[in-house]
Design a protein around this motif. Structure first.
Motif, mmCIF file in Angstrom:
data_model
loop_
_atom_site.group_PDB
_atom_site.id
_atom_site.type_symbol
_atom_site.label_atom_id
_atom_site.label_comp_id
_atom_site.label_asym_id
_atom_site.label_seq_id
_atom_site.Cartn_x
_atom_site.Cartn_y
_atom_site.Cartn_z
ATOM 1 N N GLY A 122 -28.059 6.155 35.537
ATOM 2 C CA GLY A 122 -29.309 5.696 35.667
ATOM 3 C C GLY A 122 -29.712 5.853 37.070
ATOM 4 O O GLY A 122 -28.873 6.407 37.741
ATOM 5 N N PRO A 123 -30.717 5.174 37.299
ATOM 6 C CA PRO A 123 -30.861 5.141 38.959
ATOM 7 C C PRO A 123 -29.853 4.521 39.456
ATOM 8 O O PRO A 123 -29.494 4.788 40.725
ATOM 9 N N ARG A 124 -29.257 3.658 38.763
ATOM 10 C CA ARG A 124 -27.726 3.044 39.263
ATOM 11 C C ARG A 124 -26.836 3.264 38.202
ATOM 12 O O ARG A 124 -27.274 3.466 37.051
ATOM 13 N N VAL A 125 -25.480 3.333 38.590
ATOM 14 C CA VAL A 125 -24.463 3.401 37.598
ATOM 15 C C VAL A 125 -23.996 2.227 37.348
ATOM 16 O O VAL A 125 -23.361 1.404 38.158
ATOM 17 N N GLU A 126 -23.787 1.950 36.111
ATOM 18 C CA GLU A 126 -23.376 0.503 35.490
ATOM 19 C C GLU A 126 -22.552 0.743 34.470
ATOM 20 O O GLU A 126 -22.281 1.627 33.772
ATOM 21 N N MET A 127 -21.628 -0.216 34.390
ATOM 22 C CA MET A 127 -20.435 -0.135 33.333
ATOM 23 C C MET A 127 -20.314 -1.549 32.716
ATOM 24 O O MET A 127 -20.614 -2.424 33.178
ATOM 25 N N VAL A 128 -20.222 -1.360 31.256
ATOM 26 C CA VAL A 128 -20.367 -2.541 30.342
ATOM 27 C C VAL A 128 -18.810 -2.486 29.909
ATOM 28 O O VAL A 128 -18.599 -1.648 29.209
ATOM 29 N N VAL A 129 -18.014 -3.620 30.046
ATOM 30 C CA VAL A 129 -16.699 -3.705 29.267
ATOM 31 C C VAL A 129 -16.577 -4.773 28.217
ATOM 32 O O VAL A 129 -16.993 -6.095 28.680
ATOM 33 N N ALA A 130 -16.392 -4.558 27.022
ATOM 34 C CA ALA A 130 -16.393 -5.657 26.006
ATOM 35 C C ALA A 130 -14.870 -5.971 25.582
ATOM 36 O O ALA A 130 -14.270 -4.773 25.040
ATOM 37 N N ARG A 131 -14.331 -6.911 26.024
ATOM 38 C CA ARG A 131 -13.154 -7.484 25.448
ATOM 39 C C ARG A 131 -13.259 -8.704 24.767
ATOM 40 O O ARG A 131 -14.199 -8.773 23.658
ATOM 41 N N ASP A 132 -12.762 -10.018 25.219
ATOM 42 C CA ASP A 132 -13.214 -10.993 24.407
ATOM 43 C C ASP A 132 -14.604 -11.359 24.928
ATOM 44 O O ASP A 132 -15.525 -12.032 24.073
#
Ligand SMILES: O=P(O)(O)OC[C@H]1O[C@](O)(COP(=O)(O)O)[C@@H](O)[C@@H]1O
Ligand SMILES: [Mg+2]
Ligand SMILES: [Mg+2]
Length: 283
Positions: A122-132
């Motif tokens: 998007g206007p910024r690059v974000e990452m979402v990591v789902a583990r526990d």
């Protein structure tokens, strides 16, 4: 797992650069789901493939853009299913797009998913990591490193609604349910890219994203392996729910790599309304 997540971070930086600099036009081919591919779908797929095939813990990969799975490292233990560029038809109008990764152990099914990662360009690059837990990271464009921002949790109830599918073909009970949410004050948030749409609901603490089965597409549009299972995993780990109307999405199996399913992701309050509606529904 850390190796795969590191690899995804490099992939994200390369795809971000490709989005900014490469041709946004279409190619003369359809992917396995019959969608028109844009050149960036193919470029992004090649970027992911190149990185994941040299990641030692990955045994096999399958992509939304590939007919079949590809073997990676025979000694690896993770199966990675990915949508290299989600919402690619939105690139030419400059809306946010994403990449989605589901990481499976022992083969591909809802119950075998052990982690999910998505990137939002998007206007910024974000990452979402789902583990526990579910964690948000943001790309520092000066260092090209992702920096931890915060843990994400859904609240019990939200205020926004992303209703997908062609409305003309919605089942009457589905339409009535959506109308009731709006009558209750929910506000419309639907861009046509599931990554930014689901990211928004997650970051705003709750709401509902619905891509139902419809009269023309009873099995919906969104693909179990590349889109639905990863987000179901994210929403479950963030304290929300993800269902197909009756069942938990992660209880579903697959008959083929490109299978689709109706899907609903949200906070508890909204998903309970969905289950109630669909429980009493007659098609
Ligand atoms: O155009 P529609 O029917 O609203 O569908 C939108 C959905 O299709 C998708 O764009 C499909 O993804 P791809 O771009 O990877 O094919 C989802 O991101 C989105 O939620
Ligand atoms: Mg997609
Ligand atoms: Mg895609």
């Amino acid at each position: 797992m850390t190796e795969i997540i590191n690899s995804i971070q490099k992939i994200a930086v390369e795809i971000k650069d490709a989005i900014k600099t490469k041709d946004t036009g279409k190619v003369e081919s359809l992917n396995s789901s019959g969608d028109i591919q844009v050149k960036l779908d193919v470029i992004s797929d090649e970027i992911v493939e190149r990185h994941l095939l040299k990641t030692s813990s990955v045994i096999e990969i399958i992509s939304e853009e590939k007919e079949d799975a590809m073997p990676a490292n025979p000694n690896g233990k993770y199966f990675v299913a990915y949508d290299p560029l989600d919402g690619s038809s939105l690139i030419d109008v400059d809306l946010s797009v994403g990449s989605i990764f589901g990481i499976y152990k022992g083969g591909y099914s809802g119950e075998n998913i052990v982690a999910a990662v998505y990137i939002v360009y998007g206007p910024r690059v974000e990452m979402v990591v789902a583990r526990d837990t579910v964690e948000l990271f943001r790309l520092n464009e000066e260092t090209n490193e992702f920096e931890f921002v915060k843990e994400l949790r859904l609240e019990e109830k939200g205020k926004i609604l992303g209703p997908g599918g062609t409305q003309k073909y919605w089942y009457p009970y589905h339409k009535e349910m959506i109308d009731n949410f709006f009558k209750d004050g929910y506000r419309l948030r639907y861009s046509g890219g599931m990554v930014p749409d689901l990211h928004q609901i997650l970051l705003k603490g709750g709401g509902l994203f619905a891509y139902p089965g419809t009269e023309d597409k009873p099995k919906g549009k969104l693909r179990k392996l590349f889109e639905v299972f990863p987000f179901a995993y994210v929403y479950n780990k963030a304290g929300g729910l993800a269902v197909d109307g009756k069942n938990d999405l992660l209880d579903l199996d697959i008959d083929g790599y490109h299978d689709t399913t109706p899907c609903f992701f949200g906070s508890n309050y909204e998903i309970k309304k969905v289950l109630k509606t669909y429980e009493g529904a007659e098609k």
